[in-house]
Design a protein around this motif. Sequence first.
Motif: not given
Length: 286
Positions: A142-150
Amino acid sequence: MNNWWKGFFVLRPSSVFILFFGILTGFIGYEYSHISKNPSEENKIIWYYFGSTAITLGSIKWIDSIVSKEIDAITDTNSEKRIKEIDAKAETDLDNRIEEKMNQFESDYSQELKDLEKDIYKLEITREQRDEIIRKFESIRKPRKKYEARRKVNKEIASWLNYDDNKKKLLEVAMNSVSNSTCQIDEECKDKLNKNINECIIWLRYSVEDGQARKFQPERYASAMIKVSPGTYEAYKIALNAIKETLENQQETKELYKQTSTVKIMIQYLIDQIQELSEKKINSLP
């Protein structure tokens, strides 16, 4: 058209002075026409040149000064507005490019990830080991969620950095750290350093928001080093590290700071750029 129509009726100082100038000119003409019917030629000349001409030129100069200031103010406002529009467009373009890359990644690897998950369940390992692998796998999946959170955290820090009071606070902390250090810098250098660190804080705000370093401009961020003393690198390093420590430890930002490495990376990038510039300047000395 509506903006022009509204602007036509805006009451500005220049409008008032132009009206005043018109009334004054009319008054001079009226008074001149009522001088005695047979005034001497000498009186006419004195009245004309030292009266109406002096007042007229003075009024024009006065109006010109007021209008010039208004034009400068309007130009500055329009420039600031244009910069904000460019920044907003750049941010939108960046978001769109990232979204496109994310979608492409998910499209390219979705089936491979599903197959990998099935293979994990086929492994002859304990349940605890499998759960641990799945946990790590889900994190990678889930790179999207990690990116969006950052990115969300980066935007919150950038928003904090955008407030004038917060920028002044960081600048004060930075300059106090330099003053309390063993760095020996004169007043001219200190004044330029103050301006440079202020610009660095602005640079930090935009770079953190973008998630990538903006262009480093030596004349803007290190003019004290270029124009006064190549050996002021240590002062920059102390000031920038003081900013980093403040963001890391103060109550308002420390929780955000823990959730992203972007601030630390950007400040270190600035320090490295200034150090490299300092070394080049020192090596170029005769």
